[in-house]
Enzyme design. Sequence first.
Site, short mmCIF file in Angstrom:
data_model
loop_
_atom_site.label_atom_id
_atom_site.label_comp_id
_atom_site.label_asym_id
_atom_site.label_seq_id
_atom_site.Cartn_x
_atom_site.Cartn_y
_atom_site.Cartn_z
N GLY A 240 -15.75 -18.77 1.33
CA GLY A 240 -15.14 -18.22 2.53
C GLY A 240 -16.18 -17.66 3.47
N SER B 296 0.80 -1.22 0.00
CA SER B 296 0.00 0.00 0.00
C SER B 296 0.84 1.28 0.00
CB SER B 296 -0.96 0.00 1.19
OG SER B 296 -1.96 -0.98 1.02
N GLY C 10 -13.92 -11.69 6.78
CA GLY C 10 -14.22 -10.32 6.39
C GLY C 10 -14.24 -10.11 4.90
N ASP D 146 -13.43 -2.09 0.48
CA ASP D 146 -13.16 -3.38 -0.15
C ASP D 146 -14.29 -3.78 -1.10
OD1 ASP D 146 -10.68 -3.86 0.99
OD2 ASP D 146 -11.52 -4.86 2.74
N ASN E 163 -11.79 -0.75 6.74
CA ASN E 163 -10.44 -0.74 6.16
C ASN E 163 -9.96 0.67 5.87
OD1 ASN E 163 -11.81 0.00 3.78
ND2 ASN E 163 -10.44 -1.22 2.49
N GLY F 26 -6.55 -10.55 -7.39
CA GLY F 26 -7.07 -9.42 -6.64
C GLY F 26 -6.23 -8.16 -6.67
N LYS G 42 -9.08 -4.93 11.34
CA LYS G 42 -10.24 -4.36 10.66
C LYS G 42 -11.51 -4.36 11.53
CE LYS G 42 -8.90 -5.18 5.85
NZ LYS G 42 -9.36 -5.70 4.53
#
Length: 297
Positions: free
Chosen positions: A140, A22, A143, A116, A92, A260, A71
């Site tokens: 899944g 990031s 989060g 997100d 986030n 992603g 988060k």
Amino acid sequence: MIIRGTTSLVGLIGWPIAHSLSPIMHNAAAQALGLDLVYVPLPVAPGEVGEAVRGLPALGFLGANVTVPHKEAVLPFLDELDGAAQAIGAVNTICVRRSGENSPYRRMILHGTNTDAAGLVADLQAKGIVFAERDCLVLGAGGAARAAVYALASKGARVHLFARRAEQAEQVVAQVARYLPVAPASAHQWAELPALVPALEAPLIVNATPLGMPPHEDASPWPAGLPFPAGSFIYDMVYSPPETVLLRQARAAGCAAGNGLGMLVQQGALAFEMWTGIRPDVMVMQQALVDAKSPPP
């Protein structure tokens, strides 16, 4: 990059964060725009989250991103949450804002959101994915799965959520359902995949598990021997490594697929715009990540 007394600050709260990409993409975006802004890593150990979050206004931060494992831990220390953060149950992105502009009681408040979901939608739309009335499988129950269910259901998709245990999937669906006007998803146990998948036509399949990233880089969430439906698009939220076992399975089956990395960039661009009021160039951000991960010549 020169840091001055006038430099605006944003950062990333997480533990550990030495591996994070990031700072690379955000600082590239700021430099391309000529902004006097720097994005810094903020390693915050568990148990120190409250002190770190509450200190952002005093330290002059415009805001911060939040990554694992914090988060959810940051929620009690924020003044307000938007709809996405409430539905997903995680934050986030934190924005430091001034409340009561016309009041003598003005103060700095901490606003929590979650980019997100919107980042996932933006990346999939850039890849030409249409959501309305499309079957979407989300694998899944953490989060990332909550963000995916919220994102896809709010765009009109028929979402089928799969988790190891049925109660995990049901909890995710119930969490998101409180904030959407229609039922967001059907909940399923992982073992139900072989029975449901053959009936689907050209579904979008989203991996929202950590399978595929270290230390699980040799694993895939997709059962061995289960064919992908014709016309499937396989999206792996994992971006490191860029080619996961799941993506290799998809391409071997002739399916379109993507990782992603674009979601990382898109959600980061949304946060950057919230802090600065300026939309960054996502291509600049993505190229910075590609350059950072490419070996030197």
